[in-house]
Design a protein around this motif. Structure first.
Motif, PDB file in Angstrom:
ATOM      1  N   ASP A 222      53.538  39.484  36.874  1.00  0.00           N
ATOM      2  CA  ASP A 222      53.786  40.452  35.902  1.00  0.00           C
ATOM      3  C   ASP A 222      53.215  41.876  36.041  1.00  0.00           C
ATOM      4  O   ASP A 222      53.752  42.981  35.721  1.00  0.00           O
ATOM      5  CB  ASP A 222      53.681  39.982  34.484  1.00  0.00           C
ATOM      6  CG  ASP A 222      54.211  38.445  34.218  1.00  0.00           C
ATOM      7  OD1 ASP A 222      55.018  38.300  35.237  1.00  0.00           O
ATOM      8  OD2 ASP A 222      54.125  37.867  33.209  1.00  0.00           O
ATOM      9  N   THR A 223      51.985  41.637  36.463  1.00  0.00           N
ATOM     10  CA  THR A 223      51.102  42.902  36.274  1.00  0.00           C
ATOM     11  C   THR A 223      51.872  43.840  37.450  1.00  0.00           C
ATOM     12  O   THR A 223      51.368  45.129  37.298  1.00  0.00           O
ATOM     13  CB  THR A 223      49.674  42.522  36.865  1.00  0.00           C
ATOM     14  OG1 THR A 223      49.699  41.970  38.172  1.00  0.00           O
ATOM     15  CG2 THR A 223      49.041  41.630  35.751  1.00  0.00           C
ATOM     16  N   HIS A 224      52.512  43.601  38.448  1.00  0.00           N
ATOM     17  CA  HIS A 224      53.084  44.424  39.461  1.00  0.00           C
ATOM     18  C   HIS A 224      53.925  45.383  38.903  1.00  0.00           C
ATOM     19  O   HIS A 224      54.388  46.308  39.497  1.00  0.00           O
ATOM     20  CB  HIS A 224      53.323  43.799  40.612  1.00  0.00           C
ATOM     21  CG  HIS A 224      52.516  42.715  41.211  1.00  0.00           C
ATOM     22  ND1 HIS A 224      52.860  41.774  42.387  1.00  0.00           N
ATOM     23  CD2 HIS A 224      51.203  42.927  41.491  1.00  0.00           C
ATOM     24  CE1 HIS A 224      51.692  41.389  42.738  1.00  0.00           C
ATOM     25  NE2 HIS A 224      50.529  41.963  42.204  1.00  0.00           N
ATOM     26  N   HIS A 225      54.457  45.119  37.552  1.00  0.00           N
ATOM     27  CA  HIS A 225      55.537  45.678  37.078  1.00  0.00           C
ATOM     28  C   HIS A 225      55.443  46.681  35.787  1.00  0.00           C
ATOM     29  O   HIS A 225      55.941  47.392  35.490  1.00  0.00           O
ATOM     30  CB  HIS A 225      56.831  44.814  36.551  1.00  0.00           C
ATOM     31  CG  HIS A 225      57.181  43.933  37.472  1.00  0.00           C
ATOM     32  ND1 HIS A 225      57.941  42.804  37.290  1.00  0.00           N
ATOM     33  CD2 HIS A 225      57.236  43.851  39.020  1.00  0.00           C
ATOM     34  CE1 HIS A 225      58.531  42.176  38.499  1.00  0.00           C
ATOM     35  NE2 HIS A 225      57.930  42.916  39.464  1.00  0.00           N
ATOM     36  N   LEU A 226      53.931  46.569  35.631  1.00  0.00           N
ATOM     37  CA  LEU A 226      53.430  47.465  34.317  1.00  0.00           C
ATOM     38  C   LEU A 226      53.735  48.902  34.452  1.00  0.00           C
ATOM     39  O   LEU A 226      54.497  49.437  33.828  1.00  0.00           O
ATOM     40  CB  LEU A 226      52.079  47.151  33.972  1.00  0.00           C
ATOM     41  CG  LEU A 226      51.324  47.960  32.891  1.00  0.00           C
ATOM     42  CD1 LEU A 226      52.270  47.416  31.751  1.00  0.00           C
ATOM     43  CD2 LEU A 226      49.836  47.692  32.802  1.00  0.00           C
ATOM     44  N   GLU A 227      53.503  49.428  35.687  1.00  0.00           N
ATOM     45  CA  GLU A 227      53.601  50.874  35.877  1.00  0.00           C
ATOM     46  C   GLU A 227      55.106  51.344  35.833  1.00  0.00           C
ATOM     47  O   GLU A 227      55.412  52.289  35.287  1.00  0.00           O
ATOM     48  CB  GLU A 227      52.971  51.358  37.329  1.00  0.00           C
ATOM     49  CG  GLU A 227      51.493  51.578  37.143  1.00  0.00           C
ATOM     50  CD  GLU A 227      50.733  50.184  37.224  1.00  0.00           C
ATOM     51  OE1 GLU A 227      51.262  49.296  37.313  1.00  0.00           O
ATOM     52  OE2 GLU A 227      49.725  50.342  37.057  1.00  0.00           O
ATOM     53  N   ALA A 228      56.089  50.301  36.446  1.00  0.00           N
ATOM     54  CA  ALA A 228      57.513  50.634  36.521  1.00  0.00           C
ATOM     55  C   ALA A 228      58.169  50.431  35.347  1.00  0.00           C
ATOM     56  O   ALA A 228      59.056  51.405  34.980  1.00  0.00           O
ATOM     57  CB  ALA A 228      57.935  49.325  37.466  1.00  0.00           C
TER      58      ALA A 228
END
Length: 344
Positions: A222-228
């Motif tokens: 999940d954390t890989h998508h926060l900026e997106a």
């Protein structure tokens, strides 16, 4: 005795209006011409130089796609409902037409969007419609992710190894290749295994409208998508998220960028949460719970299951689903919460 009338169709339509056709609320508030124009700009209509039957107008197809997502219908079911259902025919604009888009037409139209890399176009166009009505993102945003299951693949050990390398076994026939989803991946959540994709969303706290989304394979964290999915257009800098987004370095960067970060704390091994941290988690949960309403609505609309194969088509379907959710939510905001008429 059953009463017959020459004006039965008109009388039924009048009664439908009196009961309250929620699709007419969409008709009143949404500029479907603008949505169709955005699609045509991103994915131009096919040329007719070679002849053949001209495609249906893009606006008709956009309206049909919205219905398909609102009621979670397959292409085959959508064709049947357009032939059978008065409210659908009226909404799409084919009430008096002898021609109805068939299942192949729906598939071809969606493939046109995939090939033109216009998978997010309708979602973006719908959000511009929301802005026109004054429903801009307010009061901060809530970020969350959910797993979207895909049909499980039955592969042999050697085939699994090839698929992991983004390849296909040479002995697969073309028909077999079309039925194998080599993009979807496995992941575990709460000790249970899932196969499919992951949908990350950012919803504004005020209106519970989806502002940003990201689709990936299920195994991505999940954390890989926060900026997106971070919505910089929100009028408030509050950011809410659950324990899955804990990352001290990222939180520091977000705070330095001016964000007020409200991410729930996670207990470590042998390090239970303090009373203060538990109270903070509870306080954040009251706001963060609003995004669960969004995901529950998507599940009601069939958003937790895919009728397609491959990441590109999954991105398209989930963007269409999010667009339909936002339109449904717009109706709810306009009518004071009346959405029950969307039930199939």
């Amino acid at each position: 005795m059953i009463k017959e009338s020459l004006f039965a169709e008109e009388e039924r339509e009048a009664k439908l209006d009196k009961l309250g056709d929620i699709l007419q609320v969409l008709e009143k508030h949404v500029d479907f011409g603008a949505l169709a124009k955005a699609i045509d700009e991103a994915a131009p209509r096919p040329s007719q130089e070679k002849g053949g039957r001209p495609p249906f107008p893009t606006e008709i197809m956009v309206r049909a796609l919205v219905l398909q997502q609102l009621y979670s219908l397959s292409d085959e079911q959508m064709e049947f409902q357009l032939l059978d259902r008065l409210s659908f025919q009226r909404f799409v604009g084919l009430r008096y037409s002898s021609q109805i888009p068939d299942r192949t037409t729906f598939w071809t139209f969606k493939e046109r969007l995939v090939k033109a890399n216009a998978r997010e176009t309708l979602f973006d166009a719908v959000n511009r419609e929301l802005d026109k009505h004054g429903y801009i993102a307010r009061c901060g945003q809530i970020v969350d992710a959910t797993i979207v299951p895909a049909p499980r693949q039955h592969l042999k050990k050697g085939e699994k190894d090839l698929v992991k390398q983004a390849a296909m076994p040479i002995d697969w026939k073309p028909a077999q290749r079309r039925q194998k989803d080599i993009d979807a991946t496995w992941t575990k959540k709460h000790g249970k295994s899932y196969f499919g994709y992951k949908l990350s969303t950012s919803a504004d706290k005020r209106y519970k409208l989806i502002r940003k989304l990201k689709v990936s394979t299920a195994s991505e964290h999940d954390t890989h998508h926060l900026e997106a999915v971070l919505d910089t257009g929100n009028t408030c800098r509050d950011l809410y998220a659950d324990k899955g987004y804990v990352d001290g370095e990222r939180e520091t960067q977000l705070k330095e960028a001016g964000w007020r970060v409200h991410i729930q704390r996670k207990a470590g091994k042998g390090k239970p949460l303090s009373d203060c941290q538990k109270q903070r988690n509870t306080r954040i949960a009251k706001s963060r719970a609003r995004v669960e309403h969004v995901h529950a609505s998507l599940e009601q609309m069939g958003g937790k299951g895919l009728r397609c194969i491959g990441l590109d088509r999954a991105v398209l379907q989930l963007n269409l689903k999010a667009a339909a959710y936002n339109l449904r939510r717009l109706c709810s905001l306009k009518t004071g919460g009346v959405v029950s008429a969307f039930a199939s």
